[in-house]
Design a protein around this motif. Structure first.
Motif, PDB file in Angstrom:
ATOM      1  N   GLY A  48       0.821  -1.200   0.000  1.00  0.00           N
ATOM      2  CA  GLY A  48       0.000   0.000   0.000  1.00  0.00           C
ATOM      3  C   GLY A  48       0.850   1.244   0.000  1.00  0.00           C
ATOM      4  N   ASP A  49       0.177   2.375  -0.005  1.00  0.00           N
ATOM      5  CA  ASP A  49       0.825   3.685  -0.035  1.00  0.00           C
ATOM      6  C   ASP A  49       0.631   4.348   1.315  1.00  0.00           C
ATOM      7  OD1 ASP A  49       1.659   6.281  -0.447  1.00  0.00           O
ATOM      8  OD2 ASP A  49       0.410   6.637  -2.211  1.00  0.00           O
ATOM      9  N   ALA A  50       1.731   4.654   2.004  1.00  0.00           N
ATOM     10  CA  ALA A  50       1.649   5.239   3.345  1.00  0.00           C
ATOM     11  C   ALA A  50       0.958   6.589   3.356  1.00  0.00           C
ATOM     12  CB  ALA A  50       3.051   5.371   3.936  1.00  0.00           C
ATOM     13  N   LEU A  51       0.829   7.225   2.210  1.00  0.00           N
ATOM     14  CA  LEU A  51       0.169   8.530   2.142  1.00  0.00           C
ATOM     15  C   LEU A  51      -1.303   8.418   1.779  1.00  0.00           C
ATOM     16  CD1 LEU A  51       2.914  10.623   0.280  1.00  0.00           C
ATOM     17  CD2 LEU A  51       2.673  10.151   2.726  1.00  0.00           C
ATOM     18  N   ASP A  52      -1.787   7.194   1.609  1.00  0.00           N
ATOM     19  CA  ASP A  52      -3.173   6.972   1.173  1.00  0.00           C
ATOM     20  C   ASP A  52      -3.835   5.919   2.060  1.00  0.00           C
ATOM     21  OD1 ASP A  52      -5.561   6.596  -0.142  1.00  0.00           O
ATOM     22  OD2 ASP A  52      -4.668   5.716  -1.952  1.00  0.00           O
ATOM     23  N   ARG A  85       4.783  17.163   3.395  1.00  0.00           N
ATOM     24  CA  ARG A  85       4.305  16.321   2.298  1.00  0.00           C
ATOM     25  C   ARG A  85       4.363  14.836   2.638  1.00  0.00           C
ATOM     26  NH1 ARG A  85       7.129  14.048  -1.752  1.00  0.00           N
ATOM     27  NH2 ARG A  85       8.978  15.271  -1.215  1.00  0.00           N
ATOM     28  N   ILE A  86       5.332  14.451   3.490  1.00  0.00           N
ATOM     29  CA  ILE A  86       5.498  13.031   3.810  1.00  0.00           C
ATOM     30  C   ILE A  86       5.189  12.750   5.280  1.00  0.00           C
ATOM     31  CG2 ILE A  86       7.143  11.119   3.938  1.00  0.00           C
ATOM     32  CD1 ILE A  86       8.553  12.373   1.501  1.00  0.00           C
ATOM     33  N   ASP A  87       5.907  13.384   6.189  1.00  0.00           N
ATOM     34  CA  ASP A  87       5.721  13.088   7.611  1.00  0.00           C
ATOM     35  C   ASP A  87       4.295  13.375   8.073  1.00  0.00           C
ATOM     36  OD1 ASP A  87       8.532  13.315   7.032  1.00  0.00           O
ATOM     37  OD2 ASP A  87       8.929  13.434   9.177  1.00  0.00           O
ATOM     38  N   LEU A  88       3.829  14.596   7.802  1.00  0.00           N
ATOM     39  CA  LEU A  88       2.496  14.972   8.271  1.00  0.00           C
ATOM     40  C   LEU A  88       1.407  14.249   7.487  1.00  0.00           C
ATOM     41  CD1 LEU A  88       0.750  16.635  10.151  1.00  0.00           C
ATOM     42  CD2 LEU A  88       0.960  18.560   8.554  1.00  0.00           C
ATOM     43  N   ALA A  89       1.567  14.162   6.172  1.00  0.00           N
ATOM     44  CA  ALA A  89       0.548  13.489   5.364  1.00  0.00           C
ATOM     45  C   ALA A  89       0.432  12.014   5.726  1.00  0.00           C
ATOM     46  CB  ALA A  89       0.886  13.639   3.876  1.00  0.00           C
ATOM     47  N   SER A  90       1.558  11.383   6.050  1.00  0.00           N
ATOM     48  CA  SER A  90       1.516   9.953   6.371  1.00  0.00           C
ATOM     49  C   SER A  90       0.859   9.686   7.715  1.00  0.00           C
ATOM     50  CB  SER A  90       2.921   9.355   6.337  1.00  0.00           C
ATOM     51  OG  SER A  90       3.729   9.859   7.388  1.00  0.00           O
ATOM     52  N   VAL A  91       1.084  10.559   8.699  1.00  0.00           N
ATOM     53  CA  VAL A  91       0.426  10.327   9.989  1.00  0.00           C
ATOM     54  C   VAL A  91      -1.070  10.610   9.870  1.00  0.00           C
ATOM     55  CG1 VAL A  91       0.806  12.626  10.988  1.00  0.00           C
ATOM     56  CG2 VAL A  91       0.543  10.663  12.479  1.00  0.00           C
ATOM     57  N   PHE A 106      -2.618   3.675  19.059  1.00  0.00           N
ATOM     58  CA  PHE A 106      -1.787   4.264  18.007  1.00  0.00           C
ATOM     59  C   PHE A 106      -0.440   4.647  18.619  1.00  0.00           C
ATOM     60  CE2 PHE A 106      -0.406   7.483  14.954  1.00  0.00           C
ATOM     61  CZ  PHE A 106      -0.896   7.016  13.738  1.00  0.00           C
ATOM     62  N   VAL A 107       0.643   4.122  18.049  1.00  0.00           N
ATOM     63  CA  VAL A 107       1.992   4.420  18.542  1.00  0.00           C
ATOM     64  C   VAL A 107       2.682   5.300  17.511  1.00  0.00           C
ATOM     65  CG1 VAL A 107       4.191   3.453  19.314  1.00  0.00           C
ATOM     66  CG2 VAL A 107       2.056   2.209  19.747  1.00  0.00           C
ATOM     67  N   TYR A 108       3.099   6.494  17.933  1.00  0.00           N
ATOM     68  CA  TYR A 108       3.604   7.503  17.003  1.00  0.00           C
ATOM     69  C   TYR A 108       5.023   7.904  17.354  1.00  0.00           C
ATOM     70  CZ  TYR A 108       3.762  11.973  14.436  1.00  0.00           C
ATOM     71  OH  TYR A 108       4.089  13.002  13.597  1.00  0.00           O
ATOM     72  N   LEU A 109       5.917   7.794  16.374  1.00  0.00           N
ATOM     73  CA  LEU A 109       7.287   8.259  16.552  1.00  0.00           C
ATOM     74  C   LEU A 109       7.330   9.739  16.196  1.00  0.00           C
ATOM     75  CD1 LEU A 109      10.205   7.661  17.224  1.00  0.00           C
ATOM     76  CD2 LEU A 109      10.559   6.968  14.848  1.00  0.00           C
ATOM     77  N   SER A 110       7.378  10.586  17.221  1.00  0.00           N
ATOM     78  CA  SER A 110       7.391  12.028  17.045  1.00  0.00           C
ATOM     79  C   SER A 110       8.830  12.521  17.222  1.00  0.00           C
ATOM     80  CB  SER A 110       6.429  12.679  18.038  1.00  0.00           C
ATOM     81  OG  SER A 110       6.321  14.069  17.811  1.00  0.00           O
ATOM     82  N   VAL A 111       8.994  13.683  17.806  1.00  0.00           N
ATOM     83  CA  VAL A 111      10.331  14.239  18.039  1.00  0.00           C
ATOM     84  C   VAL A 111      10.284  15.107  19.286  1.00  0.00           C
ATOM     85  CG1 VAL A 111       9.986  16.339  16.656  1.00  0.00           C
ATOM     86  CG2 VAL A 111      12.298  15.410  16.926  1.00  0.00           C
ATOM     87  N   ALA A 112      11.428  15.220  19.975  1.00  0.00           N
ATOM     88  CA  ALA A 112      11.497  16.031  21.184  1.00  0.00           C
ATOM     89  C   ALA A 112      11.108  17.479  20.870  1.00  0.00           C
ATOM     90  CB  ALA A 112      12.912  15.980  21.763  1.00  0.00           C
ATOM     91  N   GLN A 113      10.383  18.072  21.795  1.00  0.00           N
ATOM     92  CA  GLN A 113       9.922  19.455  21.611  1.00  0.00           C
ATOM     93  C   GLN A 113       9.607  20.094  22.960  1.00  0.00           C
ATOM     94  OE1 GLN A 113       5.588  19.037  20.050  1.00  0.00           O
ATOM     95  NE2 GLN A 113       6.709  17.283  19.204  1.00  0.00           N
ATOM     96  N   PRO A 114       9.783  21.421  23.043  1.00  0.00           N
ATOM     97  CA  PRO A 114      10.284  22.336  22.016  1.00  0.00           C
ATOM     98  C   PRO A 114      11.767  22.137  21.760  1.00  0.00           C
ATOM     99  CG  PRO A 114      10.057  23.474  24.108  1.00  0.00           C
ATOM    100  CD  PRO A 114       9.481  22.108  24.316  1.00  0.00           C
ATOM    101  N   GLU A 129       0.890  15.134  16.324  1.00  0.00           N
ATOM    102  CA  GLU A 129       0.429  14.848  17.686  1.00  0.00           C
ATOM    103  C   GLU A 129      -0.945  15.466  17.934  1.00  0.00           C
ATOM    104  OE1 GLU A 129       3.117  15.697  20.841  1.00  0.00           O
ATOM    105  OE2 GLU A 129       4.873  14.867  19.802  1.00  0.00           O
ATOM    106  N   ALA A 130      -1.141  16.688  17.449  1.00  0.00           N
ATOM    107  CA  ALA A 130      -2.429  17.358  17.652  1.00  0.00           C
ATOM    108  C   ALA A 130      -3.555  16.589  16.961  1.00  0.00           C
ATOM    109  CB  ALA A 130      -2.359  18.786  17.124  1.00  0.00           C
ATOM    110  N   LEU A 131      -3.280  16.060  15.776  1.00  0.00           N
ATOM    111  CA  LEU A 131      -4.292  15.255  15.077  1.00  0.00           C
ATOM    112  C   LEU A 131      -4.655  14.012  15.885  1.00  0.00           C
ATOM    113  CD1 LEU A 131      -2.868  15.402  11.428  1.00  0.00           C
ATOM    114  CD2 LEU A 131      -4.927  16.558  12.273  1.00  0.00           C
ATOM    115  N   ILE A 132      -3.657  13.390  16.476  1.00  0.00           N
ATOM    116  CA  ILE A 132      -3.890  12.189  17.287  1.00  0.00           C
ATOM    117  C   ILE A 132      -4.767  12.523  18.484  1.00  0.00           C
ATOM    118  CG2 ILE A 132      -2.757  10.501  18.783  1.00  0.00           C
ATOM    119  CD1 ILE A 132      -0.358  10.688  16.780  1.00  0.00           C
ATOM    120  N   ARG A 133      -4.437  13.608  19.172  1.00  0.00           N
ATOM    121  CA  ARG A 133      -5.228  14.000  20.339  1.00  0.00           C
ATOM    122  C   ARG A 133      -6.668  14.311  19.946  1.00  0.00           C
ATOM    123  NH1 ARG A 133      -2.328  14.952  24.921  1.00  0.00           N
ATOM    124  NH2 ARG A 133      -0.051  15.154  24.700  1.00  0.00           N
TER     125      ARG A 133
END
Length: 213
Positions: A48-52, A85-91, A106-114, A129-133
Motif C-alpha cells: 500500500g501507499d503510506a500517504l493513502d 508532504r510526507i511526515d504529516l501526510a503519512s500520519v 496508536f503508537v507515534y514516533l514524534s520528536v522532542a519538543q520544544p 500529535e495534535a491530530l492524534i489527540r
C-alpha cells in the motif's frame, strides 16, 4: 498481539519487527510493492501507499496497535517541504486508517519538543500529535531527538557537551529533553509502548526511552 507497522523497512522499523516477532507478536507491515523484499522475515506484507489510507485500511485486520514510523530519512532544514508532504501526510493517513479499522492503540514516533533548531520538522510532528489527540484514540507518543546507530554516530562527538549541560541547573531540562538515545533503546521503548497501551495519550520523552533499553 497483532501489530501493524508503517515505515517497516526503515532504520527503526527493520529492527523493530524482528524484536516484536521474537516476543511472540504477530506483525503486519506496510510497504510499497518495490520494497516488499526488504521487509524483515516472519511478518505479513501489506502492499500500500503510506500517504493513502484507502490503500491499506481494509488490510489492517483487527490489529491491537498501529505503529507509525514513516518519515523523511536524515531530516535537515533543507527538507522542510518534505516534512509536511510526507511526515504529516503519512500520519494523517495512518490515523484515518487506524480509526476506520477501529485499532485501539496508536503508537507515534514524534520528536522532542520544544527545540531550538529543525523548526519545520518539529512543527510537522507537533501537528501530527495534535491530530492524534483530536481523534480521541489511545496513543503512545515517543519523542526522541537523535537516534544513534549504524550510520548515525556523529552526534557522539557532542557527548562531553551533553555531560556538562545535564549537570548545570539552567540547561539540565533542555539537555535531557534533547538527549541522544540508541536505536536499541528506541526499539525497546516502542515494544514496551505496544505491550502497555495507555487509556489516553502517553508521552515518552528521552529519559523514558533511555530507561527502556
Amino acid at each position: 498481539m497483532h501489530v501493524f507497522v508503517t515505515g517497516a523497512t526503515g532504520y527503526i522499523g527493520s529492527r523493530l519487527i524482528p524484536e516484536l516477532v521474537a516476543r511472540g507478536h504477530r506483525v503486519s507491515a506496510l510497504a510499497r510493492q518495490t520494497s516488499v523484499q526488504r521487509l524483515a522475515p516472519a511478518c505479513r506484507a501489506v502492499v500500500g501507499d503510506a500517504l493513502d489510507a484507502v490503500s491499506y485500511a481494509s488490510q489492517i485486520d483487527a490489529a491491537d496497535a498501529l505503529v507509525h514510523l514513516v518519515g523523511v530519512a536524515h531530516p535537515s532544514p533543507a527538507k522542510a517541504e518534505s516534512f509536511r508532504r510526507i511526515d504529516l501526510a503519512s500520519v494523517r493517513a495512518a490515523l484515518a486508517a487506524a480509526v476506520e479499522a477501529r485499532v485501539p492503540h496508536f503508537v507515534y514516533l514524534s520528536v522532542a519538543q520544544p527545540a531550538p533548531v529543525m523548526h519545520a520538522y518539529v512543527a510537522a510532528r507537533a501537528e501530527g500529535e495534535a491530530l492524534i489527540r483530536a481523534s480521541g484514540i489511545a496513543a503512545s507518543v515517543l519523542r526522541p531527538w537523535y537516534v544513534l546507530g549504524p550510520g548515525h554516530h556523529w552526534p557522539m562527538l557532542l557527548l562531553p557537551a551533553y555531560y556538562l549541560l545535564e549537570r548545570l541547573p539552567g540547561t539540565r531540562a533542555a539537555a535531557r529533553r534533547l538527549g541522544l538515545v540508541s536505536v536499541g533503546q528506541m526499539v525497546a521503548a516502542i515494544v514496551r509502548a505496544v505491550e502497555s497501551p495507555p487509556s489516553g495519550v502517553r508521552l515518552w520523552g528521552v529519559p523514558e526511552i533511555r530507561s527502556s533499553g
